[in-house]
Motif scaffolding. Structure first.
Motif: not given
Ligand SMILES: Nc1ncnc2c1ncn2[C@@H]1O[C@H](COP(=O)(O)OP(=O)(O)OP(=O)(O)O)[C@@H](O)[C@H]1O
Length: 615
Positions: A123-125, A394-401
């Motif tokens: 979906l991100d591709n 913000n942007g630390a990567g929590k959601t990614t984890l």
């Molecule tokens: N689909 C994506 N493609 C490229 N980079 C992404 C994508 N989604 C997130 N990122 C990048 O990965 C990094 C971590 O994003 P993430 O959403 O995991 O952070 P977060 O800690 O949950 O942030 P927040 O506190 O703002 O919700 C950010 O720099 C963001 O720009």
């Protein structure tokens, strides 16, 4: 300057795409689409043949001075024949429509299925997204390739059949005629096609002019622009821009017309030459071989009609070629590679009451196209029944984890293990059943409140829906609505549907997560849209909400993570601090700094507020 998009070669050719459509019609229970298309082609040629023979046959009867009765009989036979074939043809055409729509709808359903179940990274591709957007265009309307192709195949079959019938008729007269007709009709087609393709080749340019004009006329009517237009006196500027756009559009069409005239002239010359040669041959046969008037008429009409079949075959092949490009796009989208394993993976059934462990081993992740990792070398175990909080800037990567834990993304390096098994080995759909989640961006479907909680519109446990709504603190609101749990959401679909506030929607999402009752519960900022009272209510209930489950909780409000068993702080791509709230405060690191900063802000805020009130 309009850039030309580079066209990549289609994966499938015309034959393969035709076969694909036939297979879909066959397997989706619409075999009649194939049969009726062929029948329609046969009837169309039959109609043409009846028309071809009608005048010469009557003329021949008149020439032979047959009795009036016999003449009337001949005329009657043709009239009946014409009536029968026309009626049958009409019947077939009317009946074929719904089947064709059904086949297109089957393709729409496959595309919807793909969009809803494809691996999350797709979906991100960009490539997948473009293919999906283009595919949607190819299935949108009756004239879209996936439906219109049946008309093309029918016409093409009729043209090929007509071609064969006429060729056998004309070769019996003069084979050279066949050659001349094919040559002139073919040349006429290719010249016309090349010239008429002008608009197709310049469609981007035309679309640009159209977009420009539409934008200007819409802005001129737009209420939000109306104030600026009046206050800044933009009317004459608008008119000037519109005139310029209109001039460019008119000039484009003038250029196109100038080109089309040459196609017309070429066609006229070639048709004239073809008819002259046919006349010459047939007149010669009348003089030399005693061809009678009726035969002359028959062969002349057949020779002229033969050109139409040749022209038709080339035209329909060309249309089929373009439609095949669209069908190939749809197929490429449907077959887009899945980075995850679904049906082929190990099945996994979540067992009620059982607690599971998730372990991340040396996990690193980098988003496609990014120049550095979002997460690097994460080692983390989510113990059975543990409540884990994830904090960071913000942007630390929590959601990614959290996405990596839930299997929405796969690590670029390292492994995620569920009770010791790499999650890549499981059927991913089964793995998702292990999670209840409330993400930052949520999705409400057009349905009732109860259906949205149960994620099902057929069978659901109404009592449990009510309990979950109660736990999520939404009961009073829902019960105050005239239709209660059966109130519809989404005004775009249902008239009179209600609109929930951001906080109410978040509670509804929480109720949905509770209803699913999976072994893991993931909450990504679940209280961001809640007022302080509602937020504190959720914290107090947190133990109850996550009882018997492992949970991952993301929050920016550090005070809200105190009730978790363990807190991890993500900072600069990895886990920088880890422990309970007290341990981290004692450590005096970043967590303690952030916590102090937040508490100070609130305390100062209170003090300021208090001072303001005193003065
Ligand atoms: N689909 C994506 N493609 C490229 N980079 C992404 C994508 N989604 C997130 N990122 C990048 O990965 C990094 C971590 O994003 P993430 O959403 O995991 O952070 P977060 O800690 O949950 O942030 P927040 O506190 O703002 O919700 C950010 O720099 C963001 O720009």
């Amino acid at each position: 300057m309009i850039k030309k998009a580079k066209m990549s070669r289609p994966k499938y050719h015309m034959g393969q795409n035709t076969w694909f459509m036939v297979k879909i019609a066959w397997t989706s229970g619409e075999k009649k689409v194939i049969v009726l298309s062929l029948l329609s082609a046969v009837l169309s040629v039959a109609l043409n043949l009846v028309n071809l023979y009608v005048a010469p046959s009557i003329l021949s009867a008149v020439e032979r001075h047959v009795p009036v009765g016999e003449l009337m009989w001949t005329i009657g036979e043709f009239v009946l024949g014409l009536m029968f074939v026309s009626a049958a043809s009409e019947y077939v055409n009317v009946n074929t429509l719904y089947g064709r729509i059904s086949v297109r709808r089957e393709i729409v359903a496959r595309l919807n299925r793909k969009a809803a179940t494809t691996s999350y990274p797709n979906l991100d591709n960009d490539q997948f997204r473009k293919l999906m957007a283009k595919s949607r265009e190819c299935v949108k309307m009756n004239k879209s390739a996936t439906e219109a192709v049946w008309t093309t195949l029918t016409t093409l079959s009729a043209d090929l059949l007509g071609f064969l019938v006429y060729i056998s008729l004309l070769t019996s007269v003069q084979p050279i005629l066949v050659f001349i007709i094919i040559l002139t009709a073919g040349s006429s087609y290719f010249i016309g096609n090349h010239v008429n393709g002008y608009e197709y080749r310049h469609r981007e340019e035309e679309a640009e002019y159209e977009r420009h004009m539409t934008y200007l006329s819409e802005r001129a009517r737009d209420l939000s622009a109306a104030k600026d237009i009046r206050i800044f006196g933009l009317r004459s500027w608008f008119s000037e821009l519109y005139t310029k756009a209109m001039d460019a559009y008119t000039s484009f069409h003038r250029r196109a017309q100038g080109v089309y005239i040459w196609a017309k002239i070429a066609d006229l010359v070639l048709t004239f030459l073809r008819n002259a040669v046919i006349y010459w041959y047939l007149v010669r046969m009348v003089i030399k071989d005693g061809l009678d008037v009726a035969e002359f008429l028959l062969f002349f009409t057949a020779a002229s009609g033969f050109g139409e079949w040749v022209f038709g075959i080339l035209r329909e092949f060309h249309i089929l070629y373009r439609q095949s490009l669209d069908i190939s796009t749809v197929r490429e989208c449907l077959e887009f590679d899945e980075p995850f394993t679904f049906e082929a993976g190990r099945t996994l059934r979540s067992e009620r009451g059982r607690k599971y462990e998730i372990r991340l081993e040396h996990v690193s992740f980098r988003y496609p196209g990014a120049d550095k990792n979002t997460l690097t070398d994460i080692n983390l175990t989510l113990h059975p029944g543990e409540r884990l909080a994830v904090v960071g800037l913000n942007g630390a990567g929590k959601t990614t984890l959290v996405y990596l834990i839930c299997g929405l993304l796969d690590p670029t390096e390292g492994r995620v293990l569920l009770d010791g098994t790499d999650i890549r080995d499981f059927c991913r759909t089964d793995y998702y059943t292990m999670f209840s989640a409330v993400f930052q961006s949520f999705s409400l479907l057009a349905g009732t409140i109860a259906e949205n909680v149960a994620q099902n519109d057929l069978e659901f446990d109404r009592k449990r829906v009510e309990e979950c709504i109660e736990k999520a603190g939404l009961r009073a609101k829902v019960e105050s609505l005239p239709d209660g749990y059966d109130t519809y959401l989404n005004r775009e679909v249902y008239e009179g549907a209600i609109l929930l506030s951001g906080g109410e929607t978040q509670r509804l999402m929480l109720a949905r997560a509770l209803y699913k009752d999976a072994p893991f519960i993931v909450l990504d900022e679940p209280t961001a849209a809640l007022d302080p009272i509602a937020e504190s209510e959720i914290y107090q209930k947190y133990n109850e909400l996550t009882r018997g489950k492992s949970s991952v909780y993301i929050s920016h409000r550090l005070a809200s993570t105190r009730f978790c068993d363990r807190i991890i702080m993500i900072d600069g791509a990895g886990i920088s601090e880890e422990g309970t709230h007290d341990e981290l405060m004692k450590l005096g690191g970043k967590y303690a700094d952030f916590y102090e900063m937040q508490s100070k802000y609130y305390r100062e805020g209170d003090a300021d507020h208090g001072e303001e009130q005193q003065t």
